[in-house]
Design a protein around this motif. Structure first.
Motif, PDB file in Angstrom:
ATOM      1  N   LEU A  66      84.949  59.501  34.037  1.00 50.52           N
ATOM      2  CA  LEU A  66      85.110  59.119  35.439  1.00 50.52           C
ATOM      3  C   LEU A  66      86.468  58.501  35.701  1.00 50.52           C
ATOM      4  O   LEU A  66      87.081  57.903  34.809  1.00 50.52           O
ATOM      5  CB  LEU A  66      84.045  58.085  35.830  1.00 50.52           C
ATOM      6  CG  LEU A  66      82.577  58.482  35.806  1.00 50.52           C
ATOM      7  CD1 LEU A  66      81.732  57.276  36.212  1.00 50.52           C
ATOM      8  CD2 LEU A  66      82.311  59.652  36.723  1.00 50.52           C
ATOM      9  N   SER A  67      86.902  58.603  36.950  1.00 51.46           N
ATOM     10  CA  SER A  67      87.928  57.713  37.489  1.00 51.46           C
ATOM     11  C   SER A  67      87.213  56.570  38.194  1.00 51.46           C
ATOM     12  O   SER A  67      85.986  56.573  38.329  1.00 51.46           O
ATOM     13  CB  SER A  67      88.823  58.477  38.468  1.00 51.46           C
ATOM     14  OG  SER A  67      89.548  59.492  37.803  1.00 51.46           O
ATOM     15  N   CYS A  68      87.962  55.573  38.652  1.00 53.25           N
ATOM     16  CA  CYS A  68      87.355  54.406  39.297  1.00 53.25           C
ATOM     17  C   CYS A  68      86.607  54.820  40.562  1.00 53.25           C
ATOM     18  O   CYS A  68      87.164  55.473  41.445  1.00 53.25           O
ATOM     19  CB  CYS A  68      88.432  53.389  39.642  1.00 53.25           C
ATOM     20  SG  CYS A  68      87.806  51.941  40.534  1.00 53.25           S
ATOM     21  N   MET A  69      85.345  54.421  40.657  1.00 46.77           N
ATOM     22  CA  MET A  69      84.520  54.730  41.817  1.00 46.77           C
ATOM     23  C   MET A  69      84.928  53.931  43.058  1.00 46.77           C
ATOM     24  O   MET A  69      84.627  54.326  44.181  1.00 46.77           O
ATOM     25  CB  MET A  69      83.048  54.452  41.512  1.00 46.77           C
ATOM     26  CG  MET A  69      82.409  55.445  40.574  1.00 46.77           C
ATOM     27  SD  MET A  69      82.037  56.972  41.441  1.00 46.77           S
ATOM     28  CE  MET A  69      81.261  57.902  40.129  1.00 46.77           C
ATOM     29  N   MET A  70      85.595  52.812  42.869  1.00 46.09           N
ATOM     30  CA  MET A  70      85.934  51.963  44.003  1.00 46.09           C
ATOM     31  C   MET A  70      87.238  52.383  44.679  1.00 46.09           C
ATOM     32  O   MET A  70      87.338  52.377  45.900  1.00 46.09           O
ATOM     33  CB  MET A  70      86.018  50.497  43.558  1.00 46.09           C
ATOM     34  CG  MET A  70      84.703  49.908  43.065  1.00 46.09           C
ATOM     35  SD  MET A  70      83.378  49.927  44.302  1.00 46.09           S
ATOM     36  CE  MET A  70      82.388  51.309  43.702  1.00 46.09           C
ATOM     37  N   CYS A  71      88.246  52.730  43.878  1.00 46.42           N
ATOM     38  CA  CYS A  71      89.553  53.016  44.498  1.00 46.42           C
ATOM     39  C   CYS A  71      90.126  54.368  44.124  1.00 46.42           C
ATOM     40  O   CYS A  71      91.174  54.762  44.646  1.00 46.42           O
ATOM     41  CB  CYS A  71      90.551  51.907  44.147  1.00 46.42           C
ATOM     42  SG  CYS A  71      91.102  51.921  42.425  1.00 46.42           S
ATOM     43  N   GLY A  72      89.483  55.094  43.189  1.00 42.66           N
ATOM     44  CA  GLY A  72      89.971  56.418  42.819  1.00 42.66           C
ATOM     45  C   GLY A  72      91.023  56.432  41.729  1.00 42.66           C
ATOM     46  O   GLY A  72      91.452  57.508  41.299  1.00 42.66           O
ATOM     47  N   GLU A  73      91.442  55.264  41.250  1.00 41.81           N
ATOM     48  CA  GLU A  73      92.443  55.186  40.174  1.00 41.81           C
ATOM     49  C   GLU A  73      91.929  55.897  38.923  1.00 41.81           C
ATOM     50  O   GLU A  73      90.801  55.688  38.487  1.00 41.81           O
ATOM     51  CB  GLU A  73      92.737  53.719  39.853  1.00 41.81           C
ATOM     52  CG  GLU A  73      93.590  53.484  38.627  1.00 41.81           C
ATOM     53  CD  GLU A  73      95.008  53.985  38.787  1.00 41.81           C
ATOM     54  OE1 GLU A  73      95.376  54.939  38.075  1.00 41.81           O
ATOM     55  OE2 GLU A  73      95.743  53.422  39.632  1.00 41.81           O
ATOM     56  N   SER A  74      92.778  56.751  38.337  1.00 41.73           N
ATOM     57  CA  SER A  74      92.352  57.504  37.149  1.00 41.73           C
ATOM     58  C   SER A  74      92.754  56.814  35.840  1.00 41.73           C
ATOM     59  O   SER A  74      92.182  57.123  34.792  1.00 41.73           O
ATOM     60  CB  SER A  74      92.938  58.922  37.181  1.00 41.73           C
ATOM     61  OG  SER A  74      94.351  58.881  37.136  1.00 41.73           O
ATOM     62  N   ARG A  75      93.716  55.920  35.892  1.00 44.33           N
ATOM     63  CA  ARG A  75      94.131  55.258  34.653  1.00 44.33           C
ATOM     64  C   ARG A  75      93.016  54.360  34.116  1.00 44.33           C
ATOM     65  O   ARG A  75      92.206  53.842  34.877  1.00 44.33           O
ATOM     66  CB  ARG A  75      95.393  54.434  34.887  1.00 44.33           C
ATOM     67  CG  ARG A  75      96.647  55.257  35.159  1.00 44.33           C
ATOM     68  CD  ARG A  75      97.824  54.343  35.432  1.00 44.33           C
ATOM     69  NE  ARG A  75      97.564  53.462  36.568  1.00 44.33           N
ATOM     70  CZ  ARG A  75      98.193  52.307  36.790  1.00 44.33           C
ATOM     71  NH1 ARG A  75      99.123  51.888  35.943  1.00 44.33           N
ATOM     72  NH2 ARG A  75      97.903  51.581  37.852  1.00 44.33           N
ATOM     73  N   GLN A  76      93.009  54.181  32.808  1.00 45.94           N
ATOM     74  CA  GLN A  76      91.945  53.449  32.132  1.00 45.94           C
ATOM     75  C   GLN A  76      92.529  52.279  31.338  1.00 45.94           C
ATOM     76  O   GLN A  76      93.573  52.423  30.695  1.00 45.94           O
ATOM     77  CB  GLN A  76      91.211  54.370  31.154  1.00 45.94           C
ATOM     78  CG  GLN A  76      90.737  55.680  31.768  1.00 45.94           C
ATOM     79  CD  GLN A  76      89.533  55.498  32.657  1.00 45.94           C
ATOM     80  OE1 GLN A  76      88.510  54.961  32.237  1.00 45.94           O
ATOM     81  NE2 GLN A  76      89.651  55.938  33.909  1.00 45.94           N
ATOM     82  N   GLN A  77      91.815  51.152  31.383  1.00 49.69           N
ATOM     83  CA  GLN A  77      92.175  50.024  30.527  1.00 49.69           C
ATOM     84  C   GLN A  77      90.954  49.661  29.678  1.00 49.69           C
ATOM     85  O   GLN A  77      90.074  48.933  30.116  1.00 49.69           O
ATOM     86  CB  GLN A  77      92.624  48.816  31.356  1.00 49.69           C
ATOM     87  CG  GLN A  77      93.135  47.669  30.489  1.00 49.69           C
ATOM     88  CD  GLN A  77      93.669  46.508  31.303  1.00 49.69           C
ATOM     89  OE1 GLN A  77      93.170  46.225  32.394  1.00 49.69           O
ATOM     90  NE2 GLN A  77      94.680  45.836  30.779  1.00 49.69           N
TER      91      GLN A  77
END
Length: 357
Positions: A66-77
């Motif tokens: 997944l990417s972030c469900m809240m803002c759509g950001e695809s980067r992962q930490q």
């Protein structure tokens, strides 16, 4: 071992009898120490593109990336790797843009029922359920008068389990309904209840529920289980009547206990998928059509019920630190469907945060 030794050197034995869930809130200076520890973790953890993250993670049969469900950001930490006694393990990442915490890879929506198909009701009626109705009562009091009188009001409990809350809703006069993914739990709930009714499946599959017009929708320890929260909350908003409210009780991803215990945090359980805070829940609600939100701090069930063994000075310190930091290990949320709901239920001690247009 090193952390325990440092704890003994700093605090001696005074706090040995304080439960672990309360210690971080009552030991002097610990709140600030844990906040510094968290900031250091965020600064040091790597941030990577989703494609790179996918190369280092194995994908399970029922999972997807997944990417972030809240803002759509695809980067992962990547931050955590919780594990359980039955051999389960998953990875928790943080969105570097909005701070949302979620399991990645996550469970595909069409396979969510696999987690609840068998045996889940025995969990709900075991240790987990021992003090459940007390917690419901305490939360309803925190949002009084929303739940004081249910006569001529419709209520939907989403993820109703074995009907422990619906039993209380009946007693308060609500015309109450529930839905759940566990057929065993639904059957047990309907044996327990006299007027309320629970159904197996989704709200849109049940005519009595799909018609909407609910004055209250409740999600008791359900939000962390939803793989497509934006879709679900859009649906909840459509089911609410004018002036309606939605109540959420969920684990709090800003908890000092998470910052203190990391992988061993109590909020990381086998079936939890996403982890919200007072910073990310408003994003979810605003994007799905709600008008505002209010939070009620959670000091802990024994503190609020007056059954704790903590001395008075430590109770006061715990309350103060909860209010100054994270709002407690559990997060209690009241979402308002519209301005009518805010006008009707937003008074008293609640501070309502309006989203605007």
């Amino acid at each position: 071992m090193t952390k325990r030794l440092l704890g003994r050197l700093m605090y001696g034995k005074r706090y040995n009898r304080v439960p672990w869930g309360q210690r971080v809130y009552v030991r002097p200076g610990e709140r600030l120490i844990r906040e510094v520890q968290w900031k250091r973790l965020i600064r040091s953890a790597p941030i990577m593109p989703l494609a790179e993250y996918e190369r280092i993670r194995e994908l399970g049969e029922i999972e997807e990336f997944l990417s972030c469900m809240m803002c759509g950001e695809s980067r992962q930490q990547p931050l955590f790797e919780p594990t359980g006694g039955n051999g389960w393990r998953y990875h928790v990442v943080r969105c570097p843009s909005c701070g949302f915490l979620y399991r990645n890879p996550n469970v595909r929506p069409e396979r969510l029922g696999d987690l609840y198909a068998t045996g889940y009701n025995s969990f709900l009626t075991g240790k987990y359920a021992a003090n459940r109705q007390r917690r419901y009562d305490l939360t309803m009091k925190a949002f009084s008068p929303v739940f004081d009188e249910g006569k001529e009001r419709r209520l939907l409990d989403f993820g109703s389990g074995v009907g422990l809350f619906l039993e209380l809703a009946e007693q308060r006069g609500f015309e109450a309904f529930g839905v759940d993914l566990s057929p065993e739990s639904v059957a047990q709930a309907n044996e327990r209840l006299s007027r309320a009714k629970t159904f197996h499946g989704a709200p849109e599959d049940v005519p009595e529920i799909a018609a909407g017009g609910f004055d209250v929708i409740t999600l008791w320890s359900v939000l962390a289980h939803l793989p497509r929260p934006l879709d679900d909350f859009t649906k909840f908003r459509s089911l609410l009547a004018p002036g309606g409210v939605l109540l959420i009780l969920t684990v709090n991803a800003r908890s000092l206990l998470l910052k203190a215990y990391g992988n061993a945090w109590s909020g990381f359980t086998k079936n939890h998928l996403m982890f919200y805070s007072s910073q990310t829940v408003p994003t979810l609600l605003r994007r799905t059509g709600f008008a505002g939100v209010a939070f009620a701090p959670h000091y802990g069930d024994t503190i609020e019920a007056g059954t704790t063994a903590l001395p008075q000075d430590l109770r006061r310190r715990l309350r103060r630190n909860v209010e100054l930091s994270d709002g407690g290990n559990m997060m209690r949320v009241l979402a308002f469907a519209d301005e009518e709901a805010i006008g009707r239920w937003g008074g008293g001690p609640l501070t309502v945060h309006r989203f605007g247009t």
